[in-house]
Design a protein around this motif. Sequence first.
Motif, PDB file in Angstrom:
ATOM      1  N   CYS A  44      -0.976 -38.111 -11.114  1.00 20.28           N
ATOM      2  CA  CYS A  44      -0.948 -36.844 -10.352  1.00 20.28           C
ATOM      3  C   CYS A  44       0.117 -35.915 -10.926  1.00 20.28           C
ATOM      4  O   CYS A  44       0.968 -35.371 -10.220  1.00 20.28           O
ATOM      5  N   GLU A  55      -7.420 -33.126 -11.607  1.00 21.23           N
ATOM      6  CA  GLU A  55      -7.785 -31.715 -11.452  1.00 21.23           C
ATOM      7  C   GLU A  55      -7.331 -30.956 -12.695  1.00 21.23           C
ATOM      8  O   GLU A  55      -6.150 -30.629 -12.842  1.00 21.23           O
ATOM      9  N   ALA A 103       2.100 -37.802  -4.882  1.00 22.46           N
ATOM     10  CA  ALA A 103       0.813 -37.846  -4.186  1.00 22.46           C
ATOM     11  C   ALA A 103       0.481 -36.523  -3.503  1.00 22.46           C
ATOM     12  O   ALA A 103       1.383 -35.784  -3.082  1.00 22.46           O
ATOM     13  N   PRO A 104      -0.803 -36.210  -3.371  1.00 23.08           N
ATOM     14  CA  PRO A 104      -1.197 -35.023  -2.592  1.00 23.08           C
ATOM     15  C   PRO A 104      -0.718 -35.181  -1.152  1.00 23.08           C
ATOM     16  O   PRO A 104      -0.768 -36.281  -0.590  1.00 23.08           O
ATOM     17  N   ARG A 140      -6.779 -36.115   6.228  1.00 19.69           N
ATOM     18  CA  ARG A 140      -7.378 -36.161   4.889  1.00 19.69           C
ATOM     19  C   ARG A 140      -6.337 -36.502   3.832  1.00 19.69           C
ATOM     20  O   ARG A 140      -6.602 -37.270   2.899  1.00 19.69           O
ATOM     21  N   ARG A 141      -5.160 -35.938   3.963  1.00 25.29           N
ATOM     22  CA  ARG A 141      -4.102 -36.232   2.995  1.00 25.29           C
ATOM     23  C   ARG A 141      -3.710 -37.712   3.069  1.00 25.29           C
ATOM     24  O   ARG A 141      -3.450 -38.347   2.042  1.00 25.29           O
ATOM     25  N   THR A 197      -5.571 -40.218   3.802  1.00 23.14           N
ATOM     26  CA  THR A 197      -6.613 -40.979   3.107  1.00 23.14           C
ATOM     27  C   THR A 197      -6.445 -40.867   1.597  1.00 23.14           C
ATOM     28  O   THR A 197      -6.531 -41.862   0.864  1.00 23.14           O
ATOM     29  N   GLU A 198      -6.196 -39.656   1.112  1.00 20.83           N
ATOM     30  CA  GLU A 198      -6.005 -39.446  -0.325  1.00 20.83           C
ATOM     31  C   GLU A 198      -4.792 -40.222  -0.839  1.00 20.83           C
ATOM     32  O   GLU A 198      -4.817 -40.777  -1.952  1.00 20.83           O
ATOM     33  N   GLN A 199      -3.737 -40.285  -0.042  1.00 24.26           N
ATOM     34  CA  GLN A 199      -2.536 -40.999  -0.469  1.00 24.26           C
ATOM     35  C   GLN A 199      -2.799 -42.493  -0.615  1.00 24.26           C
ATOM     36  O   GLN A 199      -2.324 -43.127  -1.578  1.00 24.26           O
ATOM     37  N   GLU A 218      -5.615 -43.800  -1.355  1.00 23.97           N
ATOM     38  CA  GLU A 218      -6.440 -43.948  -2.554  1.00 23.97           C
ATOM     39  C   GLU A 218      -5.598 -43.837  -3.827  1.00 23.97           C
ATOM     40  O   GLU A 218      -5.806 -44.585  -4.789  1.00 23.97           O
ATOM     41  N   VAL A 219      -4.643 -42.918  -3.826  1.00 27.95           N
ATOM     42  CA  VAL A 219      -3.780 -42.740  -4.997  1.00 27.95           C
ATOM     43  C   VAL A 219      -2.932 -43.984  -5.231  1.00 27.95           C
ATOM     44  O   VAL A 219      -2.794 -44.470  -6.364  1.00 27.95           O
ATOM     45  N   GLU A 279       2.664 -39.856   6.177  1.00 30.77           N
ATOM     46  CA  GLU A 279       2.428 -39.653   4.749  1.00 30.77           C
ATOM     47  C   GLU A 279       3.443 -40.390   3.893  1.00 30.77           C
ATOM     48  O   GLU A 279       3.263 -40.468   2.671  1.00 30.77           O
TER      49      GLU A 279
END
Length: 428
Positions: free
Chosen positions: A239, A265, A307-308, A332-333, A335-337, A339-340, A365
């Motif tokens: 990231c 991205e 992380a996002p 949502r963040r 969940t993304e964390q 996954e990261v 987070e």
Amino acid sequence: MRLGGRLQAAIEILDDIETRKRPASDALKDWGLAHRFAGAGDRAVIGNIVYDVLRRKLSIAWRMDSADARDIAYGALLSDAEMSAEGIVAALADDKFAPAPLDADRLAAWESRDLAAAPDHVRADVPEWCAPHLEALFGADWVREGAALAARPPVDLRVNTLKASRAKVLKELARAGAGEAPLLPGAVRVPPLRALGRHPNVQAEPAFQKGWFEVQDLGSQIAARVAAVEPGQQVLDYCAGAGGKTLALAAEMENRGQIHAFDAEKPRLAPIFERLKRAGVRNTQVHANPEDLTPLEAQMDVVLTDAPCTGSGTWRRRPDAKWRLSPQQLERRETEQREVLDAAKRYVKPGGRLVYVTCSLFASENNLQIEAFLRNNADYSEVDARPLWQAAAPAGEATPVFPSHGMVLSPERTSTDGFYISVLQRAG
């Protein structure tokens, strides 16, 4: 443009942001494109008013007893622009582009209302639903911490030790008002703006073009220091974004060893190439495809994951983001964390370290993510954050918050943006 036209422009932009629920930077950019006659000084003052309002929207509205864009824009002049009511009247006199004068009852409210009597989340200038998150972290100090997140930020610079020293950069930026930053021996700071001033464009300086320094918040610099990379190591900046921490890691490694900078991205990653070249970094490979990382599995001495996140720690710089944030976005963040972390751990070699970083102040987070990760990954243990802090930032008396896992930096405690940092060790 005189102050009246600038104030009216700020009011229009604030209305645009509120009506269309869009980022302040987009609204300011569109206004500038539609009003090309406005000079750099005009745009700077307009931007100051807009961002001052967004930082202190609740407290200014409470004191004005009005949330109307015109009233709170006037409130920003009375507070952060350090103007008196009489001074504003004089500055707007005979300006045909000025907005309607501030109503007498609004001014009376401003002068009579004591902010100490306002609700806690108003004094902290944070959305009410966010207050429990800050209170869980900071306890009784949470209102003061929230208010610090609503203050004007400094401009922090990281000296690129591959090319320059702090003394050399300070000499070049003396006219910009730069001085030594706290905590780190390689950091420089331009103080926050006062009144209707404007920051110098440090990126237009020859020293910047030569790669002597980068614009990077002190907290982000500390996160790179806490990673404790060494020359000759194999490092993955997962990231990586535009590469701020990659550049800091390369300097810590003295251009020796290998850094792999990855971000899924591609638009976020695009600026890294020019930044690496300008900084004289030679030990970094850039990756945009996850498949490129397959040979790196279980090979990295250090994997850093920025992380996002919600960005709640950066509200001084992006105050509009706190009013757009929702509980759904937070979920949502989270969940993304997860996954990261699950993706990044595969690259850590036995005995290596996984460094988890966010610019958030919310436990869900931060330390709660680490708690869940440790529960599900028995081959990892946490490195004690206190000695990591002492080793990374020896030049000051500031103390972060140490929750159940990791450390939390904040404007009030460490004179940085809000950052969370945790270091995990994989068993050898």
